[in-house]
Design a protein around this motif. Structure first.
Motif, mmCIF file in Angstrom:
data_model
loop_
_atom_site.group_PDB
_atom_site.id
_atom_site.type_symbol
_atom_site.label_atom_id
_atom_site.label_comp_id
_atom_site.label_asym_id
_atom_site.label_seq_id
_atom_site.Cartn_x
_atom_site.Cartn_y
_atom_site.Cartn_z
ATOM 1 N N GLU A 274 0.879 -1.152 0.100
ATOM 2 C CA GLU A 274 -0.026 -0.057 0.078
ATOM 3 C C GLU A 274 0.727 1.121 0.067
ATOM 4 O OE1 GLU A 274 -3.794 0.883 2.419
ATOM 5 O OE2 GLU A 274 -2.078 1.600 3.497
ATOM 6 N N LEU A 275 0.590 2.082 -1.075
ATOM 7 C CA LEU A 275 1.459 3.263 -1.270
ATOM 8 C C LEU A 275 0.552 4.626 -0.764
ATOM 9 C CD1 LEU A 275 3.321 2.839 -4.460
ATOM 10 C CD2 LEU A 275 4.054 2.452 -2.156
ATOM 11 N N THR A 276 1.024 5.567 0.189
ATOM 12 C CA THR A 276 0.376 6.772 0.414
ATOM 13 C C THR A 276 1.219 7.863 0.032
ATOM 14 O OG1 THR A 276 -0.548 5.374 2.418
ATOM 15 C CG2 THR A 276 -0.560 7.969 2.457
ATOM 16 N N VAL A 277 0.360 8.822 -0.708
ATOM 17 C CA VAL A 277 1.236 10.149 -1.103
ATOM 18 C C VAL A 277 0.625 11.299 -0.464
ATOM 19 C CG1 VAL A 277 1.591 11.531 -3.169
ATOM 20 C CG2 VAL A 277 1.336 8.958 -3.425
ATOM 21 N N THR A 278 1.179 11.877 0.281
ATOM 22 C CA THR A 278 0.816 12.929 1.294
ATOM 23 C C THR A 278 1.173 14.330 0.364
ATOM 24 O OG1 THR A 278 0.915 11.737 3.102
ATOM 25 C CG2 THR A 278 0.720 14.025 3.483
ATOM 26 N N PHE A 279 0.478 15.200 0.207
ATOM 27 C CA PHE A 279 1.005 16.663 -0.377
ATOM 28 C C PHE A 279 1.272 17.388 0.150
ATOM 29 C CE2 PHE A 279 -1.878 13.873 -3.349
ATOM 30 C CZ PHE A 279 -1.253 14.090 -4.709
ATOM 31 N N HIS A 280 2.285 18.524 0.170
ATOM 32 C CA HIS A 280 2.863 19.544 0.942
ATOM 33 C C HIS A 280 1.634 20.658 0.775
ATOM 34 C CE1 HIS A 280 6.269 17.617 1.428
ATOM 35 N NE2 HIS A 280 6.729 17.626 0.038
ATOM 36 N N GLU A 281 1.891 21.486 1.729
ATOM 37 C CA GLU A 281 0.805 22.422 1.922
ATOM 38 C C GLU A 281 0.753 23.498 0.779
ATOM 39 O OE1 GLU A 281 -0.401 26.340 5.023
ATOM 40 O OE2 GLU A 281 1.181 24.935 5.403
ATOM 41 N N GLY A 282 -0.428 23.827 -0.007
ATOM 42 C CA GLY A 282 -0.398 24.857 -0.990
ATOM 43 C C GLY A 282 -0.462 23.752 -2.439
ATOM 44 N N VAL A 283 -0.133 22.593 -2.460
ATOM 45 C CA VAL A 283 0.191 21.810 -3.615
ATOM 46 C C VAL A 283 -1.325 21.386 -4.329
ATOM 47 C CG1 VAL A 283 0.924 19.808 -4.854
ATOM 48 C CG2 VAL A 283 2.330 21.147 -3.314
ATOM 49 N N GLN A 284 -1.833 21.800 -5.447
ATOM 50 C CA GLN A 284 -2.923 21.269 -6.105
ATOM 51 C C GLN A 284 -2.574 20.805 -7.383
ATOM 52 O OE1 GLN A 284 -5.364 24.766 -6.144
ATOM 53 N NE2 GLN A 284 -5.625 24.855 -3.891
ATOM 54 N N GLU A 285 -2.407 19.431 -7.498
ATOM 55 C CA GLU A 285 -2.182 18.619 -8.585
ATOM 56 C C GLU A 285 -3.392 18.531 -9.388
ATOM 57 O OE1 GLU A 285 1.699 16.015 -7.510
ATOM 58 O OE2 GLU A 285 -0.197 15.175 -7.792
ATOM 59 N N ASN A 286 -3.497 18.067 -10.466
ATOM 60 C CA ASN A 286 -4.586 17.708 -11.392
ATOM 61 C C ASN A 286 -4.634 16.221 -11.512
ATOM 62 O OD1 ASN A 286 -3.051 16.727 -14.065
ATOM 63 N ND2 ASN A 286 -2.189 18.744 -13.914
ATOM 64 N N PRO A 287 -5.833 15.615 -11.940
ATOM 65 C CA PRO A 287 -6.025 14.328 -12.060
ATOM 66 C C PRO A 287 -5.053 13.476 -12.885
ATOM 67 C CG PRO A 287 -7.969 15.378 -12.285
ATOM 68 C CD PRO A 287 -6.981 16.607 -12.447
ATOM 69 N N ARG A 288 -4.641 14.192 -13.928
ATOM 70 C CA ARG A 288 -3.956 13.567 -15.049
ATOM 71 C C ARG A 288 -2.484 13.002 -14.027
ATOM 72 N NH1 ARG A 288 -6.089 17.350 -17.898
ATOM 73 N NH2 ARG A 288 -7.596 16.774 -19.506
ATOM 74 N N GLN A 289 -2.125 13.845 -13.206
ATOM 75 C CA GLN A 289 -0.864 13.567 -12.412
ATOM 76 C C GLN A 289 -1.014 12.215 -11.677
ATOM 77 O OE1 GLN A 289 -0.353 17.855 -11.294
ATOM 78 N NE2 GLN A 289 1.626 16.973 -10.957
ATOM 79 N N CYS A 290 -2.264 11.930 -11.129
ATOM 80 C CA CYS A 290 -2.584 10.666 -10.617
ATOM 81 C C CYS A 290 -2.597 9.296 -11.550
ATOM 82 C CB CYS A 290 -4.157 10.577 -10.013
ATOM 83 S SG CYS A 290 -4.239 11.702 -8.549
#
Length: 694
Positions: free
Chosen positions: A131-147
């Motif tokens: 199981e992999l967990t990706v936790t984003f830093h404050e202020g980061v707003q990726e887009n679905p294509r990066q998933c």
């Protein structure tokens, strides 16, 4: 620290795999337009040390889907990371691991090489499950294509080891309201793992058969035991084979990775040495021609570039002119020198002028790409010279463009690369610093020569003017002395006969006539007094000095006592400091004190109480009074002969006193100056060597 949309977060290697995928499977896509839309440059994507922002990533993905028509291309690009030409040394590094599961165990160390937007952690949840967990830093707003791209990269990890696609379940997603992105990855065991499992089963079966044989000693068990041994040996040999094959593959890939990395390190080291060598060579040169010649030699011999040119600004800063080149025949060099690059030219400007103006390096992989941007005549010449690809970089110093450096290599297969651009881009500023220093030194030499020549227009003129003034001064002195002596006799005749006329016939003249006669006699006497002063003025220069210690305090008291006799009823407040002793000529000092104290006495005559002070402070002597004073705007006239700052009808004088004071003090190595205010008195200061000076 919170991030913004323009914070660099994503490594260029992610997008390098995108571009390689496009060139391989979508050759019709204009990658230059795609990068330009996202605010990216080709050399930035090729630079593994460059990072892009979230804003650039969003623009890139939006445009990518538009030009390809493939909504799932982000996941496809992630899978493409497993291809041999996608990640280069990183791919070999990953292949150096025993299996894909080890990649996920090290995901927290691998991920920061690609992204600064988040942190990634992994935990094992089953024999073939993680199981992999990706936790984003404050202020980061990726887009679905990066998933999607991230999932494709996870799949690529298994493709690298010839595994089947794993089962990836995106259990939590930030785009579905979760705070993290969580992935559950399951995969089927590999062939080697299955053989190892079969080997273990066979070993258990054999152990059971052997125990039964020992306990029962039954002949029917011989055949199962034999078959079990055969199966065990087969499974053991196969598992050993696959294990050795996997281990050999891992070692091979590790060696390949090490060799590539060492090769890259060696290449970078060689280029760093080249840049350092250029810096050392040109730092010892001061002439611009020597600097450019040295650069040409290093580029040609040390770095192996076949041809190169250096264009610099002309003195009028209107055009780029050729200042150095290498690798061309004399005929070709002459052709190149005829090419002009005016900086204010209308479009098309050409690559060199554009590079100069934008201060950005340019890698032209195929000159056909710039046919529309180039001046037709220049493009024809470049094509005739056999140029296929070239690099041009601005020569900069302190943010200012000084010229352009361009290189090409017609003998190299495949043309110039991004690494060549990075190298030339690193060399150009070193050249810029040396060129600027050489220009400054040249300007300093030119100015020094101009100053030397001007100093020689000036020294000669000063000498000539000094000689003229010396001659004029000598003539003036001669005239001064002659006039002083020659006028004395006729002057005495005039006022002498006037006195005889007054004595013999004064009683026979009427009152106006007697007054006229008295004025003639008085004027003659004053004229004679002025002539005496003029002679004294001349004698000051020629008199022999007799230096001794003189008590000015005692001299001041004597002079003031004589002055008080002339007007005994005047109220006087006198302050004379004791012990003011100086080294000088007593006769000249007497003249100085008589003039200064006499002026103070004269200009205080109209005051109710005359106040005169003499003393010394910090080595400076002074005479101060409360008399008429003067306007400091006219202070420049104080010590000029025959210049009077007051009305002659109120204060009589010949106008030579202060000029004589200055001359006498200068003869003794001193100086004098005055300060005053109208109606509030004046102070005259003068300096002399102290009493203990020999």
């Amino acid at each position: 620290m919170p991030t913004s949309p323009d914070t660099p977060l994503y490594n260029s290697r992610i997008f390098d795999s995108y571009l390689k995928l496009l060139r391989n499977r979508y050759p019709n896509v204009d990658t230059h337009a795609l990068l330009a839309h996202a605010g990216m440059k080709q050399h930035e994507v090729s630079d593994p040390g460059h990072w892009f922002s979230q804003r650039q990533v969003n623009l890139f993905h939006d445009k990518l889907v538009q030009v390809t028509g493939e909504p799932g291309i982000a996941r496809e690009a992630g899978r493409y990371s497993a291809s041999p030409d996608a990640l280069g040394p990183l791919r070999s590094f990953l292949l150096g691991m025993v299996g894909p599961e080890y990649i996920f165990y090290l995901i927290n160390k691998i991920a920061p090489r690609f992204t600064r937007s988040s942190r990634c952690s992994a935990r094992k949840t089953g024999p073939n499950e993680v199981e992999l967990t990706v936790t984003f830093h404050e202020g980061v707003q990726e887009n679905p294509r990066q998933c999607e791209n991230r999932i494709g990269f996870f799949e690529a990890a298994f493709l690298l080891f010839d595994h089947d696609f794993p089962d990836i379940e995106h259990t939590e997603c930030i785009f579905k309201g979760s705070k993290v992105c969580r992935y559950r990855i399951r995969w089927r065991p590999s062939a080697a793992y299955r053989l190892l499992l079969a080997q273990r089963v066979c070993s258990l079966v054999l152990i059971g058969v052997l125990l039964a044989e020992l306990l029962s000693n039954h002949s029917l068990l011989h055949l199962p035991l034999f078959l079990g041994l055969i199966c065990y040996l087969v499974f053991t040999l196969l598992s050993r084979h696959f294990e050795r094959k996997a281990l050999l593959s891992s070692l091979t890939n590790m060696r390949s990775s090490s060799e590539r990395l060492l090769s890259q390190v060696q290449e970078n080291f060689d280029r760093a040495l080249a840049i350092n060598e250029i810096g050392q060579i040109i730092s010892t040169r001061t002439e611009l021609s020597e600097i450019l010649s040295s650069v040409n030699q290093v580029l040609h011999k040390r770095l192996g570039y076949g041809r190169g040119i250096v264009y610099l600004l002309d003195p009028q800063r209107n055009i780029l002119v050729l200042r150095g080149c290498f690798g061309f025949s004399p005929e070709d060099e002459e052709k190149i020198r005829r090419i002009e690059f005016p900086l204010a030219a209308p479009a098309p400007r050409g690559v060199l002028v554009t590079c100069f103006h934008t201060q950005q390096p340019v890698l032209v992989g195929d000159i056909e790409e710039i046919r529309g941007q180039a001046v037709p005549e220049n493009f024809a010449l470049v094509s005739a010279l056999g140029v296929r690809s070239f690099i041009c970089a601005p020569i900069l110093c302190e943010g200012e463009a000084l010229g352009v450096l361009a290189v090409d290599d017609a003998t190299r297969d495949g043309g110039l690369l991004q690494s060549d651009l990075n190298l030339i881009q690193g060399i150009a500023p070193v050249i810029g610093i040396s060129v600027r220093n050489a220009m400054r030194l040249a300007n300093e030499r030119r100015l020094s020569e101009q100053l030397r020549k001007a100093s020689e227009q000036l020294e000669r003129r000063v000498a000539e003017r000094t000689a003229e003034l010396s001659q004029a001064y000598a003539e003036l002195e001669f005239l001064h002395d002659s006039v002083s002596h020659d006028l004395r006799t006729p002057l005495r005749v005039i006022y002498g006969y006037g006195e005889l006329l007054q004595e013999g016939y004064g009683d026979k003249l009427d009152a106006p006539a007697r007054e006229y006669l008295a004025n003639i006699i008085s004027g003659g006497e004053r004229m004679e007094e002025t002539l005496d002063r003029m002679l004294d003025f001349s004698e000051v220069k020629s008199s022999q000095l007799s230096l001794e210690i003189v008590d000015l305090s005692r001299m001041a008291r004597r002079i003031m006592a004589d002055l008080r006799i002339t007007d005994p009823v005047r109220e006087v407040a006198l302050e004379i400091q004791d012990g003011v002793r100086v080294t000088g000529d007593e006769k000249l000092l007497s003249g100085v004190m008589e003039n200064l104290l006499g002026n103070a006495w004269k200009y205080c005559a109209l005051k109710e109480c005359t106040r005169i002070v003499f003393g010394r402070e910090d080595g400076v002597c002074y005479v101060q009074d409360n008399g008429e004073g003067f306007d400091m705007a006219q202070a420049g006239k104080l010590f000029m002969p025959f210049q009077k700052l007051h009305d002659g009808s109120r204060f009589h004088g010949h106008g030579l006193g202060l000029s004589m004071v200055r001359r006498m003090l200068e003869r003794m190595g001193g100086k004098v100056w005055g300060e005053g205010r109208p109606g509030e008195g004046a102070t005259f200061y003068f300096t002399l060597p102290p009493a203990d000076t020999p």
